[in-house]
Enzyme design. Structure first.
Site, PDB file in Angstrom:
ATOM      1  N   LEU A  87      48.041  33.493  65.039  1.00 24.91           N
ATOM      2  CA  LEU A  87      48.463  33.133  63.683  1.00 24.91           C
ATOM      3  C   LEU A  87      49.407  34.156  63.080  1.00 24.91           C
ATOM      4  CD1 LEU A  87      45.038  32.027  62.984  1.00 24.91           C
ATOM      5  CD2 LEU A  87      46.737  31.066  61.490  1.00 24.91           C
ATOM      6  N   CYS A  88      50.327  33.675  62.294  1.00 26.71           N
ATOM      7  CA  CYS A  88      51.169  34.533  61.466  1.00 26.71           C
ATOM      8  C   CYS A  88      50.681  34.328  60.029  1.00 26.71           C
ATOM      9  CB  CYS A  88      52.631  34.123  61.618  1.00 26.71           C
ATOM     10  SG  CYS A  88      53.757  35.128  60.649  1.00 26.71           S
TER      11      CYS A  88
END
EC number: 2.3.2.23
Length: 179
Positions: A87-88
């Site tokens: 995830l960012c």
């Protein structure tokens, strides 16, 4: 061995059980409190609605001073999710605070599903579709949702295949000639 990180994770787990947040669940692996399986249910009234998305959270001894690694195990088509499932998300990087716990991490990921940050995309294709061709984006997300329902079926089939292979191995053992 009890360490500050492990004690904190057990408190996080207790809180998840006593006050479960809506649409998310998580628990440590039976043999490793530093790794957690989690499930996020896609929020209502979004393209992700009814999806069941599996994640893995990996903590180290620096937790809660350092965020966990959070990764989707389920396929995810989203502007802020890399192809690897990583995830960012700002709270997992430069905006981390030791006040965050497993519950708040998962609810943040859940809210990110329908409110992506397209200024810093991990998946450029998803970001471009979200920006310029929303109906195509929604179509791809709905496919991801349908695939999320099959994740459990795939796991069960793999387990059945493994069981059948073990049974065949047992049968082979019975056919060994003894001289």
């Amino acid at each position: 061995m009890s360490t500050p990180a492990r004690r904190r994770l057990m408190r996080d787990f207790k809180r998840m059980q006593q006050d479960p947040p809506s649409g998310v669940s998580a628990s440590p692996l039976p043999d490793n409190v530093m790794k957690w399986n989690a499930v996020i249910i896609g929020p209502s009234d979004t393209p992700f609605e009814d999806g069941t998305f599996r994640l893995l959270l990996s903590f180290d001894e620096q937790y809660p001073n350092k965020p966990p690694q959070v990764k989707f195990i389920s396929e995810m088509f989203h502007p802020n999710v890399y192809a690897s499932g990583e995830l960012c998300l700002d709270i997992l990087q430069n905006r981390w605070s030791p006040t965050y716990d497993v519950s708040s991490i998962l609810t943040s990921v859940q809210s990110l599903l329908n409110d992506p940050n397209i200024s810093s995309p991990a998946n450029v294709e998803a970001a471009n579709l979200y920006k310029d061709h929303r109906s195509l984006y929604v179509k791809r997300v709905r496919e991801t949702v349908e695939n999320s329902w099959n994740d459990d079926d795939d796991e069960e089939e793999e387990e059945e295949d493994e069981d059948e292979a073990e049974d065949e191995d047992d049968d082979d053992d019975d056919n060994i000639d003894e001289d």
